[in-house]
Enzyme design. Structure first.
Site: not given
Length: 257
Positions: A85, A110-111, A113, A145, A149, A156
């Site tokens: 991950g 996966a970038s 999950f 977000h 962040k 995404t």
């Protein structure tokens, strides 16, 4: 098809995400036999090595890019299947593929999950393919977000934007930043907002003079990401080779081919 064998798991990286993964794994009937973290005193081990991984069915790694490659090599050389991950190692993808082949184990990466996010990707893809045929509709996207962040846009968001650009032929380029002019018909605008404690919201707008269609995904916690990682571990049972999130999604909702 996901195997429901009860697994003996190792979690590498026992921070907030690691602890959520642990709880979901236990809830699904698995045993978290080993937790590895050099900084967390609650972890059972400080170091990733063959001794710590003895008897483990699958290891799940959510650590740091600086140690991702080393962890991949150590875990796979020990003959243990690995769910990765951690991000930030993708420029070494060819090397990792060789490592997996040489060690003859199962590897899943996966970038993102989150099963919900990956369902959302498929919904956006299908919706955009329909809108591509109706020229009266314009397309845009947005993401929110929390204000801690560090990056913008989110990974995404860029994945969603690329899906839209690929599916809607009239969109040739993506604009993520402020546009101090009239936007061109061939440009897709995808905006970012940082505010408060929002764990992640992504949306797509299809707009015409008559109406607006909106598709949105809102994360409420880390649980969705953690569930995806545990499902990936279940998927790897009996598997050898290199797997991605699409393989898992196909096993859950059906092959799109």
């Amino acid at each position: 098809m996901i195997h429901m064998k009860k697994l003996k798991l190792a979690i590498i990286g026992y921070g907030k995400m690691g602890k959520v993964i642990e709880q979901i794994a236990i809830d699904r009937g698995h045993t978290v036999a080993v937790t590895i973290d050099p900084k967390n005193k609650e972890a059972t081990h400080k170091k990733v090595d063959a001794k710590a991984l003895k008897g483990i069915d699958v290891a799940i790694d959510f650590t740091h890019p600086s140690c991702a490659l080393d962890n991949i090599e150590i875990v796979t050389e020990a003959g243990v299947n690995l769910v990765m991950g951690t991000t930030g190692w993708y420029d070494e993808m060819d090397r990792v593929r060789s490592i997996i082949t040489d060690n003859n184990v199962g590897f899943f990466w996966a970038s993102n999950f989150s099963i919900g996010v990956n369902m959302f990707f498929r919904m956006v893809q299908d919706a955009a393919a329909i809108v591509d045929k109706v020229k009266e509709y314009d397309v845009a996207g947005y993401e929110f977000h929390h204000n801690q962040k560090a990056d913008s846009p989110s990974g995404t968001a860029t994945s969603i934007a690329e899906i839209l650009k690929k599916q809607v032929g009239r969109k040739k380029t993506i604009e993520y930043g402020q546009v101090d002019r009239q936007i061109k018909p061939s440009e897709l605008h995808f905006s970012s907002l940082r505010i408060g404690s929002d764990p992640g919201t992504h949306g797509v707008l299809f707009d015409s003079p008559a109406d607006t269609i909106e598709i949105k995904h809102t994360a409420r916690s880390r649980d969705g990401f953690a569930l995806g990682a545990v499902l990936a571990a279940e998927f790897l049972v009996g598997q050898k080779g290199f797997f991605e999130i699409e393989n898992l999604m196909d096993s859950i909702v059906g092959d799109r081919s």
